[in-house]
Enzyme design. Sequence first.
Site, mmCIF file in Angstrom:
data_model
loop_
_atom_site.group_PDB
_atom_site.id
_atom_site.type_symbol
_atom_site.label_atom_id
_atom_site.label_comp_id
_atom_site.label_asym_id
_atom_site.label_seq_id
_atom_site.Cartn_x
_atom_site.Cartn_y
_atom_site.Cartn_z
ATOM 1 N N GLU A 153 33.580 8.546 1.204
ATOM 2 C CA GLU A 153 32.335 8.657 0.674
ATOM 3 C C GLU A 153 31.679 10.045 1.417
ATOM 4 O O GLU A 153 31.004 10.408 0.896
ATOM 5 C CB GLU A 153 31.800 7.575 -0.099
ATOM 6 C CG GLU A 153 30.737 7.962 -1.059
ATOM 7 C CD GLU A 153 30.403 6.747 -2.047
ATOM 8 O OE1 GLU A 153 31.193 6.138 -2.656
ATOM 9 O OE2 GLU A 153 29.755 6.079 -1.406
ATOM 10 N N LYS B 167 20.977 0.107 -5.501
ATOM 11 C CA LYS B 167 19.945 1.120 -5.366
ATOM 12 C C LYS B 167 18.937 2.122 -6.588
ATOM 13 O O LYS B 167 18.270 1.638 -6.742
ATOM 14 C CB LYS B 167 21.377 2.511 -4.748
ATOM 15 C CG LYS B 167 19.239 3.329 -4.115
ATOM 16 C CD LYS B 167 19.907 4.442 -2.956
ATOM 17 C CE LYS B 167 19.007 5.539 -2.660
ATOM 18 N NZ LYS B 167 20.099 6.809 -1.418
ATOM 19 N N GLY C 120 23.323 4.448 0.202
ATOM 20 C CA GLY C 120 23.881 3.366 -0.715
ATOM 21 C C GLY C 120 25.375 2.845 1.003
ATOM 22 O O GLY C 120 24.604 1.626 1.021
ATOM 23 N N ARG C 121 25.674 3.697 1.264
ATOM 24 C CA ARG C 121 27.191 3.309 2.157
ATOM 25 C C ARG C 121 26.629 3.077 3.815
ATOM 26 O O ARG C 121 26.759 2.234 4.680
ATOM 27 C CB ARG C 121 28.244 3.848 2.352
ATOM 28 C CG ARG C 121 27.438 5.720 2.147
ATOM 29 C CD ARG C 121 29.040 6.765 1.993
ATOM 30 N NE ARG C 121 27.963 7.665 2.464
ATOM 31 C CZ ARG C 121 27.929 8.808 1.122
ATOM 32 N NH1 ARG C 121 27.894 7.872 -0.257
ATOM 33 N NH2 ARG C 121 27.671 9.442 0.989
ATOM 34 N N LYS D 44 33.267 8.165 -13.080
ATOM 35 C CA LYS D 44 32.373 6.728 -14.001
ATOM 36 C C LYS D 44 32.071 7.954 -15.691
ATOM 37 O O LYS D 44 31.417 7.017 -16.737
ATOM 38 C CB LYS D 44 30.305 7.426 -13.652
ATOM 39 C CG LYS D 44 30.636 7.016 -12.227
ATOM 40 C CD LYS D 44 29.025 6.872 -11.343
ATOM 41 C CE LYS D 44 29.356 6.230 -10.331
ATOM 42 N NZ LYS D 44 27.742 6.259 -9.710
ATOM 43 N N GLU E 205 28.480 -1.285 -13.101
ATOM 44 C CA GLU E 205 29.962 -2.494 -13.208
ATOM 45 C C GLU E 205 28.396 -3.562 -12.800
ATOM 46 O O GLU E 205 28.610 -4.592 -13.052
ATOM 47 C CB GLU E 205 29.643 -1.777 -11.175
ATOM 48 C CG GLU E 205 31.707 -1.394 -11.840
ATOM 49 C CD GLU E 205 30.878 -0.271 -11.769
ATOM 50 O OE1 GLU E 205 30.402 0.572 -11.787
ATOM 51 O OE2 GLU E 205 32.545 0.055 -11.441
ATOM 52 N N HIS F 72 52.627 -7.019 11.444
ATOM 53 C CA HIS F 72 53.915 -8.249 10.808
ATOM 54 C C HIS F 72 53.812 -7.461 9.721
ATOM 55 O O HIS F 72 54.854 -7.263 8.657
ATOM 56 C CB HIS F 72 53.454 -9.290 10.749
ATOM 57 C CG HIS F 72 53.663 -10.069 11.989
ATOM 58 N ND1 HIS F 72 54.931 -10.940 12.856
ATOM 59 C CD2 HIS F 72 53.006 -10.183 13.053
ATOM 60 C CE1 HIS F 72 54.835 -11.196 13.731
ATOM 61 N NE2 HIS F 72 53.037 -11.375 13.972
HETATM 62 O O1 F6P Z 1 29.921 4.305 -5.468
HETATM 63 C C1 F6P Z 1 29.071 5.431 -6.304
HETATM 64 C C2 F6P Z 1 28.063 5.022 -5.581
HETATM 65 O O2 F6P Z 1 26.829 5.673 -5.809
HETATM 66 C C3 F6P Z 1 27.617 4.457 -4.423
HETATM 67 O O3 F6P Z 1 27.277 5.598 -3.063
HETATM 68 C C4 F6P Z 1 26.659 3.461 -3.809
HETATM 69 O O4 F6P Z 1 27.085 2.442 -2.625
HETATM 70 C C5 F6P Z 1 26.790 2.804 -4.899
HETATM 71 O O5 F6P Z 1 27.726 3.564 -6.267
HETATM 72 C C6 F6P Z 1 26.288 1.924 -6.115
HETATM 73 O O6 F6P Z 1 25.287 2.368 -6.798
HETATM 74 P P1 F6P Z 1 23.796 1.631 -6.485
HETATM 75 O O7 F6P Z 1 23.547 0.824 -5.418
HETATM 76 O O8 F6P Z 1 22.883 2.734 -7.008
HETATM 77 O O9 F6P Z 1 23.909 0.323 -7.700
#
Ligand code: F6P
Length: 551
Positions: A360, A208, A274-275, A515, A214, A391
């Site tokens: 979240e 987003k 995002g979620r 972060k 990452e 199990h």
């Molecule tokens: O973990 C925090 C967060 O902002 C989430 O809400 C989001 O889904 C994720 O990181 C990834 O963010 P992006 O889509 O901006 O890379």
Amino acid sequence: MLKPVDATTTPAWTTLTALHDSFTPDLRGAFDTDPERAQRYGFELGDLYVDLSKNFLTDEVRDALVELAEQVDVPGRRDAMFAGEHINVTEDRAVLHTALRRAEGDSLTVDGQDVVKDVHETLEKVYAFARRVRSGEWTGVTGKRIETVVNIGIGGSDLGPVMVYEALKPYVQEGLTARFISNIDPNDCAEKVKDLNPETTLFIIASKTFTTLETLTNARMARDWFLGALEAKGISTDGAIAKHFVAVSTALDKVEEFGIDPVNAFGFWSWVGGRYSVDSAVGTVLAVAVGPEAFEEFLSGFRTVDEHFATKTPAENVPMLMGLLNVWYRNFFKAATHAVLPYAQYLHRFPAYLQQLTMESNGKSVRWDGTPVTTETGEVFWGEPGTNGQHAFYQLIHQGTQLIPADFIGVVNPAHATKDGDTDVHELFLANFLAQTAALAFGKTADEVRAEGTAEEIVPARVFTGNKPTTSILAPEVSPKVVGELIALYEHITFTEGIVWGIDSFDQWGVELGKKLALQIAPAVMGDEAALEAQDASTQALIRRYRAERH
Ligand code: F6P
């Protein structure tokens, strides 16, 4: 700013407190004395049948929960969400994931823009791209058709797509597969690309913000691997990125800076959390894998549940009732966790997906006006598919000391109807689903255990108290529409709980500190002595140990 209502000061809360104080769970008795119970608490929600009857529910409890919803104005806040008001107060944003699945031709103007028109324009672009990849018209740099789509994203840009991809495996076009890279652990990327052919691989960088450490790190590693793998085959890399890297983001300028042609970028908007984004362009990997038609069905599932949630009164509104039941368990019975147990291997990532959606969203200790919450919020959601969980951890749900409400999700028609001799294996599977909810609800008394001839000293260990509440959701199949319905159901459950608690379910400031600290600690890990000495003693010791052992 509209102040949240303090739920704990409402008359309904007082009623619920009194009901709880005099409540003796007795699900056996409830069913014995009320032959209509299953019908009365059984609901239709699109394709889903939702059975609330094995919950700690009486008509008085239901009425008080419904009054609570009205007294904290869940219906009003719901309408505000659907209308595009800035209910994400701390980020001053509209919350419009519901606009992502509005029908073509609808219109909703928010902040001066017709968002439904924008949504459909983007969907068309995603679908056109998906069709080209699926038909083989879109080829890699050497003219070969794409066989593997690798989605690189994390959190909402990963969990939704991977969950739905796993759920819809039977719908994936033959000859196409998807993989998902999310973790900054370099082993994730290394393992996912190591056996790929760069000529037939397409990467979708989904972020987003297009700033997530990452995702950008993985995207660069994937790009390096891709260019290196082409060179190793003696293939020119000229123009290769444009044919093998596309992006999904709200930050199209950053996509371009990364080196991806904006023509191959699919946008979405700040009003999609995002979620809550799997049904936006974030689902591009899905549109490619299962096709635009199946993706449209997926969206229609969301829409079915949205229409129900938007129009039904609280007493007949399934997502609202389920959210209110969760409040009943969380705040009155102090249930800290909630299990979600899909009896469908295809839904094996659903609990993991729900963890981000629910935790979240509702893991907050202040309300949307900055004041402290007035009661517990946010259950820990967890689960694994049945029967595997039976199990592993069901023992604790059956006979442990804490109350763990659970949602069981069962499926009528399997994608693969298989027999073991004369036995329909799916029916055996479904019998387990039904057996567990019955065992949890009704237990097994000491007399029943004794009647089996159990030695008296063993009887207590073999007694099941029962009275473990469950909701059973029965779906006709794991289809694109059903998966959309399930996601929308839990989105609106989460919303309902958030409104009762007065919190902003659409921000996520709690992930920021870690972060920032990671970036501050990184130089110490990499050998900067001054940075190392700036850390706390425990962190220093860990880093020194790491540096001594790293080879
Ligand atoms: O973990 C925090 C967060 O902002 C989430 O809400 C989001 O889904 C994720 O990181 C990834 O963010 P992006 O889509 O901006 O890379």
